[in-house]
Enzyme design. Structure first.
Site, PDB file in Angstrom:
ATOM      1  N   GLY A 155       8.782  31.452  40.637  1.00 33.64           N
ATOM      2  CA  GLY A 155       9.706  31.747  39.539  1.00 33.64           C
ATOM      3  C   GLY A 155      10.965  32.474  39.973  1.00 33.64           C
ATOM      4  O   GLY A 155      11.688  32.986  39.135  1.00 33.64           O
ATOM      5  N   LYS A 156      11.247  32.535  41.247  1.00 33.16           N
ATOM      6  CA  LYS A 156      12.336  33.401  41.721  1.00 33.16           C
ATOM      7  C   LYS A 156      13.609  32.603  41.997  1.00 33.16           C
ATOM      8  O   LYS A 156      13.663  31.407  41.774  1.00 33.16           O
ATOM      9  CB  LYS A 156      11.880  34.158  42.966  1.00 33.16           C
ATOM     10  CG  LYS A 156      10.547  34.859  42.785  1.00 33.16           C
ATOM     11  CD  LYS A 156      10.573  35.932  41.699  1.00 33.16           C
ATOM     12  CE  LYS A 156       9.160  36.416  41.432  1.00 33.16           C
ATOM     13  NZ  LYS A 156       9.041  37.789  41.066  1.00 33.16           N
TER      14      LYS A 156
END
Ligand SMILES: *Cc1c(COP(=O)(O)O)cnc(C)c1O
Length: 412
Positions: free
Chosen positions: A183-184
């Site tokens: 999710g980065k």
């Protein structure tokens, strides 16, 4: 495409491309992935030493362990009471205790009064987190840490490429952290990057053999399969599948200090190296999406977008929103979730029951509690298109705020 196909936006998705995975495979074959990623991170962020770990939390745990070897009489790490559950997981993994400080629900910045109260002679390190890619101005905190003899860890797991003034997120403390989790800002499926300019910390890192062990072929093959699956499944037309399988635990916040420190394998280092070349473009695209969302939400009553601090350049990993009245009127429509509109961390850290035995003291954290109860975040990643933005804006236009106001007007 017509018909009711299952389009579902993941809340956060860093795109993985076939070219990234090909670069990973080449790195696996050549054994040059980690070295190449290290050179590029040093160059791009202007730091002297770069270390890798199998995840962001492993990198964080390793950083704290390195600090502890330099300051063995201190065993407490101060965390913002509102942040990713990975952060306290890492502190407990490192065998340390957790102290908490509050954050402003308006700016997400550390509440300096609360922080100063929490600092003491046992404080090994203060962790500051640039949540959602909103950079914090860390100068005052750095000074406070210096006075108290504590390390400052600049957790930029959500803010790779963000800037405060001339300083890049991740380079403002004694050590900095990036995450390559899915999710980065960029992803290699998983991975952690630690930066430091301090020779003593770098030496302490070098003395942790687990971070340098070559990784087995089976682990690398499994990581390759995961990377391929992730590339397919984060697409809006496929995301309903992983999202509907509860055992994958997607989007869930878990406190789990039980993980091993391992090196980043060559495959993922190669994927990360390839993705890093696109960081600036990806961040620019997120900024554009955030600006369009923000413009669409301008004038929608009852809510406000969290504003970045003056002089900072955010990367908007997500766009955070708060209700003006303290709670969302009438709740937010369930279809919002399919648009990637989701709550953030569901609890302030002092409410995590598994963490309680490791907390040094518990106070009141009104800012963090308010954020945990009410913050909503909007997706900004590359799969968010114009139609999605309009649908997201409509969710907030449809909230029953105006009706309440007009009822009051009638009453008056
Ligand atoms: C994601 C994240 C980390 C590290 O998490 P991993 O999933 O282990 O890579 C650390 N701090 C913050 C604020 C994060 O969001």
């Amino acid at each position: 495409m017509s018909g009711p196909y299952l389009r579902m936006l993941p809340p956060s998705a860093s795109p993985l491309r076939p070219a990234d995975i090909a670069a990973g495979i080449r790195a696996w074959m050549s054994g040059q992935g980690a070295q190449s990623l290290r050179c590029e991170v040093k160059r791009k962020f202007g730091v002297r030493h770069v270390f890798f770990a199998t995840s962001g939390r492993a990198g964080l745990s390793a950083s704290l362990r390195a600090m502890r070897t330099l300051c063995p009489q201190r065993d407490e790490v101060l965390l913002p009471a509102f942040t990713s559950f990975s952060v306290p997981s890492a502190v407990v993994n490192a065998g340390l205790k957790v102290g908490l400080y509050d954050v402003s629900s308006r700016t997400l910045a550390p509440d300096m009064v609360s922080l100063e109260k929490a600092l003491n002679s046992k404080t090994l390190c203060v962790v500051a987190c640039h949540l959602f890619g909103y950079p914090l101005v860390l100068e005052p905190l750095r000074e406070l840490c210096r006075v108290h003899g504590a390390f400052l860890l600049d957790d930029a797991a959500q803010a790779m490429g963000a800037r405060a003034g001339t300083e890049l997120a991740g380079t403002m403390g004694d050590a900095g952290l990036f995450s390559l989790s899915r999710g980065k800002n960029i992803t290699a499926v998983d991975g952690g990057i630690v930066l430091t300019d301090r020779e003593d910390l770098a030496e302490a890192f070098g003395a942790m053999p687990a971070l340098f062990a070559a990784s087995g072929r089976i682990r690398t093959a499994r990581n390759l399969a995961l990377a391929l699956a992730l590339m397919v499944m984060l697409h809006p037309r496929a995301y309903w599948l992983p999202a509907s399988l509860p055992f994958l635990g997607i989007g869930r916040s878990v406190f789990d200090p039980d993980f091993r420190l391992e090196s980043l394998d060559e495959l993922r280092a190669g994927i990360g190296r390839s993705a890093l070349d696109r960081l600036d473009d990806l961040n620019a695209a997120r900024r554009r999406t955030a600006a369009t969302l923000h413009a669409g939400l301008q004038g929608v009553p009852g809510m406000r977008v969290v504003q970045p601090a003056a002089g900072t350049v955010p990367v908007y990993l997500r766009l955070p929103l708060l209700p003006l009245s303290g709670v969302w009127p009438g709740g937010v429509a369930p279809q919002a979730q399919a648009l990637g509109v989701v709550r953030s961390y569901p609890l302030a850290l002092h409410r995590i029951s598994g963490l309680a035995p490791f907390l040094t003291s518990v106070g009141d954290y009104p800012g963090a509690s308010l954020l945990a109860a009410n913050l909503l975040t909007l997706p900004t990643h590359g799969h968010v298109h114009g139609d999605d933005i309009r649908a997201i804006v409509r969710v907030f236009q449809d909230l029953p705020v105006k009706r309440c106001a007009s009822v009051k007007e009638v009453a008056a």
